[in-house]
Design a protein around this motif. Structure first.
Motif, short mmCIF file in Angstrom:
data_model
loop_
_atom_site.label_atom_id
_atom_site.label_comp_id
_atom_site.label_asym_id
_atom_site.label_seq_id
_atom_site.Cartn_x
_atom_site.Cartn_y
_atom_site.Cartn_z
N LEU A 44 0.83 -1.19 0.00
CA LEU A 44 0.00 0.00 0.00
C LEU A 44 0.88 1.25 0.00
N SER A 45 0.29 2.38 -0.39
CA SER A 45 0.99 3.66 -0.34
C SER A 45 0.19 4.63 0.51
N SER A 46 0.89 5.44 1.28
CA SER A 46 0.21 6.40 2.15
C SER A 46 -0.48 7.48 1.32
N GLY A 47 -1.49 8.06 1.91
CA GLY A 47 -2.25 9.12 1.25
C GLY A 47 -2.94 9.97 2.29
N THR A 48 -4.05 10.57 1.89
CA THR A 48 -4.77 11.43 2.84
C THR A 48 -6.25 11.51 2.47
N GLY A 49 -7.08 11.60 3.49
CA GLY A 49 -8.49 11.89 3.29
C GLY A 49 -9.31 10.70 2.83
N ARG A 50 -10.62 10.93 2.79
CA ARG A 50 -11.55 9.85 2.46
C ARG A 50 -11.47 9.43 1.00
N TRP A 51 -10.88 10.29 0.15
CA TRP A 51 -10.76 9.93 -1.26
C TRP A 51 -9.58 8.99 -1.51
N ASP A 52 -8.75 8.83 -0.51
CA ASP A 52 -7.64 7.88 -0.61
C ASP A 52 -7.79 6.90 0.54
N ASN A 53 -8.81 6.07 0.44
CA ASN A 53 -9.23 5.30 1.61
C ASN A 53 -8.42 4.04 1.88
N LEU A 54 -7.35 3.83 1.14
CA LEU A 54 -6.37 2.80 1.49
C LEU A 54 -5.03 3.43 1.88
N GLY A 55 -5.03 4.76 2.13
CA GLY A 55 -3.78 5.47 2.33
C GLY A 55 -3.44 5.86 3.75
N ARG A 56 -4.38 5.73 4.68
CA ARG A 56 -4.12 6.07 6.08
C ARG A 56 -4.73 5.02 6.97
N TRP A 87 5.61 5.32 2.72
CA TRP A 87 5.22 6.56 3.40
C TRP A 87 6.24 7.65 3.14
N ASP A 88 5.75 8.81 2.72
CA ASP A 88 6.58 10.00 2.53
C ASP A 88 6.21 11.01 3.60
N PRO A 89 7.07 11.20 4.61
CA PRO A 89 6.72 12.13 5.70
C PRO A 89 6.74 13.58 5.28
N GLY A 90 7.29 13.88 4.11
CA GLY A 90 7.32 15.25 3.63
C GLY A 90 6.06 15.67 2.89
N GLN A 91 5.12 14.74 2.74
CA GLN A 91 3.87 15.04 2.06
C GLN A 91 2.84 15.53 3.08
N PRO A 92 2.41 16.79 3.03
CA PRO A 92 1.40 17.27 3.99
C PRO A 92 0.09 16.51 3.84
N LEU A 131 7.92 -0.86 6.79
CA LEU A 131 7.52 0.50 6.50
C LEU A 131 8.59 1.07 5.57
N VAL A 132 8.20 1.35 4.35
CA VAL A 132 9.13 1.84 3.33
C VAL A 132 8.99 3.35 3.29
N VAL A 133 10.07 4.08 3.54
CA VAL A 133 9.99 5.53 3.73
C VAL A 133 10.82 6.27 2.69
N ARG A 134 10.32 7.45 2.35
CA ARG A 134 11.13 8.36 1.54
C ARG A 134 11.97 9.18 2.52
N PRO A 135 13.29 8.99 2.53
CA PRO A 135 14.08 9.56 3.63
C PRO A 135 14.29 11.06 3.56
N VAL A 136 14.23 11.65 2.36
CA VAL A 136 14.46 13.09 2.22
C VAL A 136 13.73 13.55 0.97
N GLY A 137 13.49 14.85 0.88
CA GLY A 137 12.71 15.39 -0.23
C GLY A 137 13.48 15.49 -1.54
N SER A 138 12.84 16.10 -2.51
CA SER A 138 13.38 16.19 -3.86
C SER A 138 14.50 17.23 -3.95
N ALA A 139 15.48 16.92 -4.80
CA ALA A 139 16.66 17.78 -4.92
C ALA A 139 16.34 19.14 -5.50
N TRP A 140 15.27 19.25 -6.29
CA TRP A 140 14.95 20.57 -6.83
C TRP A 140 14.54 21.53 -5.72
N MET A 141 14.11 21.01 -4.58
CA MET A 141 13.77 21.84 -3.43
C MET A 141 14.93 21.98 -2.45
#
Length: 323
Positions: A44-56, A87-92, A131-141
């Motif tokens: 599974l991949s993390s997400g947010t809200g009721r529209w992503d109901n397999l994400g949280r 899970w990407d902790p940098g995703q609000p 738990l597979v995590v994105r350890p840091v954000g994108s280099a363009w930022m």
């Protein structure tokens, strides 16, 4: 798949936007497709809200009532369980008040550790492993982060790994081709700063190939650190530093800039593929790899079609029995 390796399938390709993979009937069709093709576990991949109901975890429990309710739902789709969750902790996310957090800011570390707990608890209750995590954000930022920042990020993930270990869950840091930890030298510095007893590496074959890192050679040299695998192919390497283009998640990966490559990730066995899939899987076997091999087709076209192509390749080119 009946094999010495453990195979799972990632559901992310069914959900390119949070509003297209919502109804339970659609999800069951995806489960059944994955199952009939020989996979009995999903990532599974993390997400947010009721529209992503397999994400949280919270939303999953609201939909299915309990962990047992979710297991029964998976069973209706002929699946045995969940292997892992990305899970990407940098995703609000809505559930955390749209808080923006970055692993590069030490004042955010306590919040990231706290935010990881529901995922760890959910995976432990499901009998999952990683738990597979994105350890840091994108280099363009962030730019390409320096050694001090790499060690700071590693300290955070060691904390998360220590907490997860208490629940029997492993943490795997996922390398991606947009990351501020981008070069092989940076990645090796990051691995040196991680406690191998707490955090492993999630090796994504296509992401490595796009960034110009040979996944087979890296696995051969660093196999003891690899605890999770994302297996997919790529046909193009980022030879022009397109990963530094502002908004690279869209402007690069969705064809909006540079060479306007509309699709970077491909199914296994794609013509012109850069990944030596047979060699990579052979190296996994040679090293007696014990983690999950999760097959993906990010940003592809028809997800069921791509899943069928991946299953065909695994059966006919890798010699793995479907049942």
């Amino acid at each position: 798949m009946k094999d010495t390796l453990r195979w799972a399938y990632a559901l992310n390709q069914w959900n390119p936007r949070m509003d297209v993979f919502v109804r339970h009937e659609e999800q069951l069709r995806a489960f059944q497709t994955v199952s009939v093709l020989g996979f009995d576990h999903i990532e599974l991949s993390s997400g947010t809200g009721r529209w992503d109901n397999l994400g949280r975890p919270e939303t999953i429990l609201l939909n299915h009532g309990s962990i047992d309710g979710l297991k029964a739902f998976l069973g209706r789709g002929s699946l045995a369980g969940v292997s892992s969750m990305f899970w990407d902790p940098g995703q609000p996310v809505e559930e955390e008040g749209w808080a923006f957090r970055t692993p590069l800011d030490p004042s955010h570390h306590d919040g990231i550790v706290e935010a990881a707990r529901p995922f760890v608890q959910f995976l432990a209750a499901m009998g999952a492993e990683q738990l597979v995590v994105r350890p840091v954000g994108s280099a363009w930022m962030t730019g390409l982060v320096d050694e001090g920042a790499i060690r700071l990020v590693a300290a955070l993930w060691n904390r998360v790994g220590e907490e997860a270990r208490a629940s029997g869950i492993g943490v795997a840091a996922h390398y991606d081709c947009l990351s501020g930890i981008h070069t092989q030298e940076q990645l090796e510095t990051f691995l040196a700063a991680l406690d191998p007893a707490l955090v492993g590496l999630a090796l994504d074959t296509a992401e490595f190939a796009i960034a110009g890192i040979d996944p087979v050679a890296f696995l051969r040299d660093h196999g003891s650190r690899v605890t999770h695998v994302h297996l997919k192919d790529a046909r193009y390497a980022d030879t022009g530093e397109e990963f530094l283009t502002p908004g690279a998640e869209t402007t690069m990966l969705r064809g909006g800039a540079g060479r306007r490559i509309e699709r970077w990730f491909y199914e296994l066995g794609a013509e012109g593929g850069l990944v030596d899939v047979d060699g990579f899987v052979g190296e996994l076997r040679a090293q007696d790899y014990r983690g999950w091999v999760v097959v993906e087709s990010d940003h592809g076209s028809n997800p069921s079609e791509l899943a069928m192509l991946n299953s065909w390749f695994i059966q006919h080119e890798l010699g793995v029995a479907r049942v």
